[in-house]
Scaffold this motif. Sequence first.
Motif, PDB file in Angstrom:
ATOM      1  N   ASP A 128       0.835  -1.235  -0.286  1.00  0.00           N
ATOM      2  CA  ASP A 128       0.116   0.386   0.006  1.00  0.00           C
ATOM      3  C   ASP A 128       0.769   1.243   0.166  1.00  0.00           C
ATOM      4  O   ASP A 128       1.357   1.430   0.980  1.00  0.00           O
TER       5      ASP A 128
ATOM      6  N   ALA B 200     -10.067  -2.208  -4.478  1.00  0.00           N
ATOM      7  CA  ALA B 200     -10.301  -2.091  -3.334  1.00  0.00           C
ATOM      8  C   ALA B 200      -9.608  -0.559  -2.385  1.00  0.00           C
ATOM      9  O   ALA B 200     -10.746  -0.261  -1.693  1.00  0.00           O
ATOM     10  N   ARG B 201      -8.647  -0.971  -2.329  1.00  0.00           N
ATOM     11  CA  ARG B 201      -8.171   0.353  -1.565  1.00  0.00           C
ATOM     12  C   ARG B 201      -8.185   1.195  -1.623  1.00  0.00           C
ATOM     13  O   ARG B 201      -8.913   2.378  -0.629  1.00  0.00           O
TER      14      ARG B 201
ATOM     15  N   SER C 207     -10.725   2.189  -4.101  1.00  0.00           N
ATOM     16  CA  SER C 207     -12.171   2.477  -3.297  1.00  0.00           C
ATOM     17  C   SER C 207     -12.278   3.794  -2.143  1.00  0.00           C
ATOM     18  O   SER C 207     -13.379   4.445  -2.205  1.00  0.00           O
ATOM     19  N   VAL C 208     -12.132   2.663  -1.400  1.00  0.00           N
ATOM     20  CA  VAL C 208     -11.959   3.486   0.163  1.00  0.00           C
ATOM     21  C   VAL C 208     -11.464   4.652   0.130  1.00  0.00           C
ATOM     22  O   VAL C 208     -12.126   5.324   1.106  1.00  0.00           O
ATOM     23  N   ARG C 209     -10.290   4.562  -0.768  1.00  0.00           N
ATOM     24  CA  ARG C 209      -9.953   6.554  -0.656  1.00  0.00           C
ATOM     25  C   ARG C 209     -10.582   7.152  -1.162  1.00  0.00           C
ATOM     26  O   ARG C 209     -10.491   8.914  -1.192  1.00  0.00           O
ATOM     27  N   GLY C 210     -11.745   6.675  -2.011  1.00  0.00           N
ATOM     28  CA  GLY C 210     -12.257   7.784  -3.041  1.00  0.00           C
ATOM     29  C   GLY C 210     -12.395   7.487  -4.055  1.00  0.00           C
ATOM     30  O   GLY C 210     -12.733   8.865  -5.062  1.00  0.00           O
TER      31      GLY C 210
ATOM     32  N   THR D 133     -11.828   3.933 -10.043  1.00  0.00           N
ATOM     33  CA  THR D 133     -11.306   3.031 -10.334  1.00  0.00           C
ATOM     34  C   THR D 133     -11.411   2.208 -11.514  1.00  0.00           C
ATOM     35  O   THR D 133     -12.948   2.352 -11.659  1.00  0.00           O
TER      36      THR D 133
END
Lengths: 186, 186
Positions: free
Chosen positions: B74, B131-132, B134-137, B140
């Motif tokens: 990450d 997915a990471r 997406s979580v950060r906004g 993707t």
Amino acid sequence: MVRPGGRSARVQESVHTAVRELLAEQGREGLTVPQVAHRAGVTPSTIYRRWGDLEQLLSDVAVERLRPETPPEDRGSLAADLESWAEQFLDEMSSTAGRAYIRDALLGDPDGSNAGQCSAYAAEQLDVVLARASVRGEPTPGVERAVDEIVAPLMYRILFRPDGLDAAYARRLAHRALAAAEEPPA
Amino acid sequence: MVRPGGRSARVQESVHTAVRELLAEQGREGLTVPQVAHRAGVTPSTIYRRWGDLEQLLSDVAVERLRPETPPEDRGSLAADLESWAEQFLDEMSSTAGRAYIRDALLGDPDGSNAGQCSAYAAEQLDVVLARASVRGEPTPGVERAVDEIVAPLMYRILFRPDGLDAAYARRLAHRALAAAEEPPA
């Protein structure tokens, strides 16, 4: 060491023909070099000397079968040409025969030259399509970009990830290559 | 037919270990099923019953070796994560060992399940990265599009068209996947 000239070409032709006939008659299972030699009217040692082993012979025959016979169709626009080429490439390569040839080509290919030849065939065909579009004044992606956008996903999915491989997918790939033509060069 | 439970898992482990050791000591050349069986302390017929032949055993071992051991790093942004993943994937797959495993995986794989597993590993890793993001906004691309833009060109070129495969190319592919995130869904 392949001697230049007529005899060498005749041996290759008769051995390739023997392989194609035997594959059609009985398939790969149980195919042997002595059997191919007998059908081709040469000695097994001629085959071992020239091809090394059965896998390398099958790889050479496969590459020969994967050689495109005609230039890509001219449908009047880059979009139509790429769509039609991608659909046809998918059809041919994902057929039972196509998959077997790709596999054979990769298998008996210690130095990668046969795999390279398969890729060169695809790139040459795309080059014809792109050159025609340039003559028409259409913007085009480079041939390596077209390989990345169309050939690579099709071949990768045929070998590794076959779900969802259909004509609509091939056309989507053609449109990604088209879209890349509009990008500034990297 | 593999019996469930402990013995089956122990046999698999000892046979896989024997293959890895023998490959490291002597390479593929001359490797035989009886030799693997002797090293693993099982009978050759155990191996033939479970794996069919040496090619299928080598394919299973290869897939096991191609399984990623850690989730992708990450680095704080989709761009950095995709760049770093693409560079590392290229490094691993284009190494001498990586190429041999890809080849083995494809070769002894009559039903395509091992090739499918290799592809699933790559897709799962990309899925974590996406997915990471997406979580950060961050916007993707879908995972299949990321497979098309990054994995497919790398694997296609490793197998068929190895010229020009370098870290800069891997990063360019990562940026194409990023650019695809901005496109309206097809």
